[in-house]
Scaffold this active site. Structure first.
Site, PDB file in Angstrom:
ATOM      1  N   ALA A   1      -6.323   5.497  19.229  1.00  0.00           N
ATOM      2  CA  ALA A   1      -5.409   5.796  20.349  1.00  0.00           C
ATOM      3  C   ALA A   1      -3.961   5.724  19.866  1.00  0.00           C
ATOM      4  CB  ALA A   1      -5.635   4.809  21.491  1.00  0.00           C
TER       5      ALA A   1
ATOM      6  N   TYR B   1      -6.956   1.662  17.419  1.00  0.00           N
ATOM      7  CA  TYR B   1      -6.233   2.294  16.305  1.00  0.00           C
ATOM      8  C   TYR B   1      -6.144   3.819  16.485  1.00  0.00           C
ATOM      9  CZ  TYR B   1      -5.205   3.387  11.355  1.00  0.00           C
ATOM     10  OH  TYR B   1      -4.651   3.855  10.175  1.00  0.00           O
TER      11      TYR B   1
ATOM     12  N   GLY C   1       0.762  -1.244   0.000  1.00  0.00           N
ATOM     13  CA  GLY C   1       0.000   0.000   0.000  1.00  0.00           C
ATOM     14  C   GLY C   1       0.795   1.298   0.000  1.00  0.00           C
TER      15      GLY C   1
HETATM   16  P1  NAP Z   1      -1.179  -1.924   4.381  1.00  0.00           P
HETATM   17  O1  NAP Z   1      -1.345  -2.016   2.916  1.00  0.00           O
HETATM   18  O2  NAP Z   1      -1.801  -2.962   5.246  1.00  0.00           O
HETATM   19  O3  NAP Z   1       0.391  -1.821   4.697  1.00  0.00           O
HETATM   20  C1  NAP Z   1       0.914  -1.904   5.990  1.00  0.00           C
HETATM   21  C2  NAP Z   1       2.147  -2.774   5.947  1.00  0.00           C
HETATM   22  O4  NAP Z   1       2.739  -2.820   7.261  1.00  0.00           O
HETATM   23  C3  NAP Z   1       1.796  -4.228   5.565  1.00  0.00           C
HETATM   24  O5  NAP Z   1       2.719  -4.750   4.644  1.00  0.00           O
HETATM   25  C4  NAP Z   1       1.896  -4.928   6.916  1.00  0.00           C
HETATM   26  O6  NAP Z   1       2.134  -6.306   6.836  1.00  0.00           O
HETATM   27  C5  NAP Z   1       3.062  -4.185   7.521  1.00  0.00           C
HETATM   28  N1  NAP Z   1       3.186  -4.500   8.932  1.00  0.00           N
HETATM   29  C6  NAP Z   1       2.203  -4.852   9.797  1.00  0.00           C
HETATM   30  N2  NAP Z   1       2.717  -5.140  10.995  1.00  0.00           N
HETATM   31  C7  NAP Z   1       4.059  -4.981  10.897  1.00  0.00           C
HETATM   32  C8  NAP Z   1       5.123  -5.148  11.799  1.00  0.00           C
HETATM   33  N3  NAP Z   1       4.916  -5.543  13.061  1.00  0.00           N
HETATM   34  N4  NAP Z   1       6.384  -4.906  11.374  1.00  0.00           N
HETATM   35  C9  NAP Z   1       6.614  -4.506  10.108  1.00  0.00           C
HETATM   36  N5  NAP Z   1       5.641  -4.356   9.187  1.00  0.00           N
HETATM   37  C10 NAP Z   1       4.363  -4.579   9.587  1.00  0.00           C
HETATM   38  O7  NAP Z   1      -1.750  -0.531   4.917  1.00  0.00           O
HETATM   39  P2  NAP Z   1      -1.663   0.938   4.284  1.00  0.00           P
HETATM   40  O8  NAP Z   1      -3.026   1.354   3.962  1.00  0.00           O
HETATM   41  O9  NAP Z   1      -0.594   1.017   3.262  1.00  0.00           O
HETATM   42  O10 NAP Z   1      -1.244   1.761   5.585  1.00  0.00           O
HETATM   43  C11 NAP Z   1       0.068   2.222   5.811  1.00  0.00           C
HETATM   44  C12 NAP Z   1       0.048   3.159   7.015  1.00  0.00           C
HETATM   45  O11 NAP Z   1      -0.840   4.246   6.758  1.00  0.00           O
HETATM   46  C13 NAP Z   1      -0.442   2.495   8.299  1.00  0.00           C
HETATM   47  O12 NAP Z   1       0.300   2.972   9.397  1.00  0.00           O
HETATM   48  C14 NAP Z   1      -1.874   2.947   8.390  1.00  0.00           C
HETATM   49  O13 NAP Z   1      -2.352   2.944   9.708  1.00  0.00           O
HETATM   50  C15 NAP Z   1      -1.774   4.340   7.817  1.00  0.00           C
HETATM   51  N6  NAP Z   1      -3.044   4.860   7.311  1.00  0.00           N
HETATM   52  C16 NAP Z   1      -3.664   4.258   6.275  1.00  0.00           C
HETATM   53  C17 NAP Z   1      -4.877   4.801   5.822  1.00  0.00           C
HETATM   54  C18 NAP Z   1      -5.635   4.195   4.674  1.00  0.00           C
HETATM   55  O14 NAP Z   1      -6.753   4.678   4.380  1.00  0.00           O
HETATM   56  N7  NAP Z   1      -5.131   3.204   3.979  1.00  0.00           N
HETATM   57  C19 NAP Z   1      -5.427   5.905   6.456  1.00  0.00           C
HETATM   58  C20 NAP Z   1      -4.747   6.485   7.512  1.00  0.00           C
HETATM   59  C21 NAP Z   1      -3.541   5.962   7.926  1.00  0.00           C
HETATM   60  P3  NAP Z   1       0.843  -7.297   7.009  1.00  0.00           P
HETATM   61  O15 NAP Z   1      -0.050  -7.014   5.854  1.00  0.00           O
HETATM   62  O16 NAP Z   1       1.453  -8.656   6.986  1.00  0.00           O
HETATM   63  O17 NAP Z   1       0.195  -6.942   8.324  1.00  0.00           O
END
Ligand code: NAP
Length: 251
Positions: free
Chosen positions: A161, A159, A16
């Site tokens: 928090a 989340y 992502g």
């Molecule tokens: P994503 O596609 O799920 O990517 C997150 C990545 O982090 C995944 O590859 C995940 O692996 C990895 N990860 C999880 N636990 C981990 C750990 N302990 N150590 C290392 N890597 C780990 O999500 P995304 O949408 O790209 O989100 C990226 C960031 O943006 C996150 O912090 C999320 O909270 C934030 N965010 C996203 C949105 C949104 O709308 N998408 C909005 C606000 C904030 P697994 O898949 O194996 O868990």
């Protein structure tokens, strides 16, 4: 190119938003350390990165950001692989384990805090020590928070928090690390199309889409562009703040 000859560490780089940041930084000339818990997806991101010249080698690291032991291994390996000390860190790894407050089990609360909040602490502590020890110039740390950390969101007390905590921690980091020429900022994405939001029910997404003044969900590249700005010298007087990248949601 804005990040030429710089090294950048990006956690959550296997998917992502993190993957889009790796790609954006690599196109701007950075050598990227792609860090993620999933080895296959980390390798896939690495394989897709553009390489500009022999000085610019990217590397993949399989790391659990919530484990001090795993982060220590990462920080030992980085100097062995890169010829320059990283000056950019993006903490993007994150998880959700949603449930209503009255139904949420303790494990779901602890897991989300451990990965999203403690993970940012562990990685930033380790990488900033590396930066300080090597007397880097113009460091930039970017922490991925969320607009929901500010507004709250039904089903996400764990989340939200963690994401509100990231904003507070970012400001403390900015105060402590300024004397070492390291800036720290947070990015607050709104609804971004990624594997994380694919799990959200269509009904919920449609409802929120109607609330976004820009009239569309965000793309991972929208967040990558904000991170590039914060990583680059174009934001050299910006520290301890948060940038909302939401298409105007909850302005
Ligand atoms: P994503 O596609 O799920 O990517 C997150 C990545 O982090 C995944 O590859 C995940 O692996 C990895 N990860 C999880 N636990 C981990 C750990 N302990 N150590 C290392 N890597 C780990 O999500 P995304 O949408 O790209 O989100 C990226 C960031 O943006 C996150 O912090 C999320 O909270 C934030 N965010 C996203 C949105 C949104 O709308 N998408 C909005 C606000 C904030 P697994 O898949 O194996 O868990």
């Amino acid at each position: 190119m804005q990040l030429s000859k710089l090294a950048a560490v990006v956690t959550g780089g296997g998917s992502g938003i993190g993957r889009a940041i790796c790609q954006r930084f690599a196109r701007e000339g950075a050598c990227v350390a792609v860090v993620d818990i999933d080895a296959d997806r980390t390798r896939q991101t690495l394989d897709e990165l553009s390489t500009k010249g022999p000085d610019c080698k990217h590397h993949a690291f399989t790391t659990d950001v919530s484990s001090a032991e795993s982060v220590a291994k990462l920080v030992k390996e980085i100097p062995e692989k890169f010829s320059v000390t990283p000056t950019i860190l993006v903490n993007c790894a994150g998880i959700t384990k949603d449930s209503f407050l009255v139904k949420m089990d303790e494990r779901s609360f602890d897991d989300v805090i451990r990965v999203n909040l403690k993970g940012v602490f562990l990685v930033t502590q380790a990488i900033s020590k590396l930066m300080i020890d090597n007397k880097i110039k113009h460091g930039s740390i970017i922490n991925m928070s969320s607009i929901s950390g500010k507004t709250g969101n039904i089903g996400q007390c764990n989340y939200t928090a963690s994401k509100a905590g990231i904003e507070g921690m970012t400001r403390t980091m900015a105060k402590e690390l300024a004397e070492h020429d390291i800036r720290c900022n947070a990015v607050l994405p709104g609804w971004i199309e990624s594997p994380m939001t694919q799990a959200v029910p269509e009904k919920v997404l449609t409802k929120h889409l109607g609330m976004i003044p820009a009239g569309r969900l965000g793309q991972p590249e929208d967040i990558a562009d904000a991170c590039l700005f914060l990583a680059s010298r174009k934001s050299s007087y910006i520290t301890g703040t948060s940038i909302e990248v939401t298409g105007g949601l909850f302005m």
